[in-house]
Design an enzyme around this catalytic site. Structure first.
Site, PDB file in Angstrom:
ATOM      1  CB  ALA A   1      14.366  -1.280   5.708  1.00 26.26           C
TER       2      ALA A   1
ATOM      3  CB  ALA B   1       3.952   4.619   3.228  1.00 21.47           C
TER       4      ALA B   1
ATOM      5  CD  GLU C   1       7.357 -15.297   8.629  1.00 21.44           C
ATOM      6  OE1 GLU C   1       8.025 -15.090   9.669  1.00 21.44           O
ATOM      7  OE2 GLU C   1       7.513 -16.471   8.056  1.00 21.44           O
ATOM      8  CE  LYS C   2       4.011  -4.754  10.037  1.00 19.77           C
ATOM      9  NZ  LYS C   2       2.598  -4.610  10.443  1.00 19.77           N
TER      10      LYS C   2
ATOM     11  CG  HIS D   1       7.113  -2.093   2.134  1.00 26.59           C
ATOM     12  ND1 HIS D   1       6.780  -1.159   2.942  1.00 26.59           N
ATOM     13  CD2 HIS D   1       5.756  -2.708   2.135  1.00 26.59           C
ATOM     14  CE1 HIS D   1       5.736  -1.027   3.630  1.00 26.59           C
ATOM     15  NE2 HIS D   1       5.017  -1.908   2.840  1.00 26.59           N
TER      16      HIS D   1
ATOM     17  CG  MET E   1      -1.917  -0.980   1.242  1.00 28.00           C
ATOM     18  SD  MET E   1      -3.694  -0.567   1.847  1.00 28.00           S
ATOM     19  CE  MET E   1      -2.965  -0.440   3.583  1.00 28.00           C
TER      20      MET E   1
END
Length: 281
Positions: A35, A32, A148-149, A37, A30
């Site tokens: 690190a 914004a 995995e967050k 991403h 999405m």
């Protein structure tokens, strides 16, 4: 890196990538970007693979009173980061492209979507499943990479892919963290300096609890202690639970992988995190 905003151009660009004999890996975001991403892009970069990232702030996964209007949007910074990371193509559709007039279909994934975030944010995972299914159909990737967050989101997508026979390998990438342990998140920018300093209590409390459960300490007591620790640190706790790492059921056993999951609010910012529970032996 190609930046594409309309469907016809996307079809042409993807055909060109596949004409080279490449596999396609999708990294849905999405925007914004941070690190975390970029770690997904790096994981997707394999020999013979072209990486396609998407940026779309999906209104269907935001509930009433949530932060759709103020969700950070940093288009030029995001494009620069993806370019530097070696992404091959960026798909940036507008709302009118993803949800044209008359759009009336949504996807619901029962079971794994119903507790935790699903209970706290009704309809959220319907929006996630719907937009991810559309991205899968638009891009047609061979593999898709997710952090995995957002552990429950990952479980929902895996269930949807299995149930709807998408020929896509869903890859979970470990949570990326700041030096002090706080999970990277686009919403961390909402924290002021004092809140940011306090927020590190979340991963620390989960780490303590995971080790205690791994040692065989009584789960209910450990979870209660973790909630109390977070409350004392200034969090408003939504949940701290031990779940089966596949089904996300609270009815979990030591014979199956387990995950400690949590959501808590620091000021107006809602943070989530999770950690695997392992037997130290």
């Amino acid at each position: 890196m190609q930046v594409i905003r309309d469907r016809e151009a996307l079809v042409e660009a993807l055909a060109a990538l596949r004409a080279e004999g490449a596999r396609v890996a999708l990294v849905p975001t999405m925007g914004a970007l941070h690190a975390g991403h970029i770690a997904l892009v790096e994981a997707a970069k394999r020999p013979g693979t072209k990486v396609v990232a998407s940026i779309f702030v999906n209104p269907k996964q935001f509930g009433a009173g949530e932060d759709l209007g103020r969700y950070p949007r940093r288009e030029q910074s995001d494009i620069r980061m993806l370019t530097e990371a070696g992404c091959d193509l960026l798909w940036m559709p507008g709302v009118e492209v993803m949800y044209p007039d008359g759009h009336a279909t949504s996807i619901r994934v029962d079971g794994v979507s119903e507790g935790l975030e699903g209970a706290s944010r009704p309809g959220h995972f319907d929006g996630v499943a719907t937009v991810v299914a559309k991205l899968f159909n638009q891009v047609g990737p061979d593999a898709a990479y997710f952090g995995e967050k957002d552990f429950q989101q990952l479980a929902v997508i895996r269930r949807m892919v299995a149930d709807l026979d998408f020929p896509i390998d869903v890859v979970g990438v470990p949570t990326q963290r700041d030096d002090d342990g706080l999970a990277l998140s686009s919403r961390n920018i909402y924290l002021d300096e004092e809140q940011r300093a306090k927020a590190v209590a979340l991963p620390r409390a989960l780490g303590v609890a995971a080790r205690a459960i791994g040692r065989g300490e009584e789960t209910a007591t450990v979870l209660a202690d973790a909630r109390a620790t977070l409350t004392a640190a200034g969090f408003e706790v939504d949940y701290v639970e031990l779940v089966d790492a596949v089904t996300l059921s609270l009815d979990c056993t030591v014979e199956r992988p387990r995950r400690l999951v949590a959501a808590a609010r620091m000021g107006s910012t809602r943070l989530i995190d999770n950690i695997a529970v392992t037997d130290p032996s």
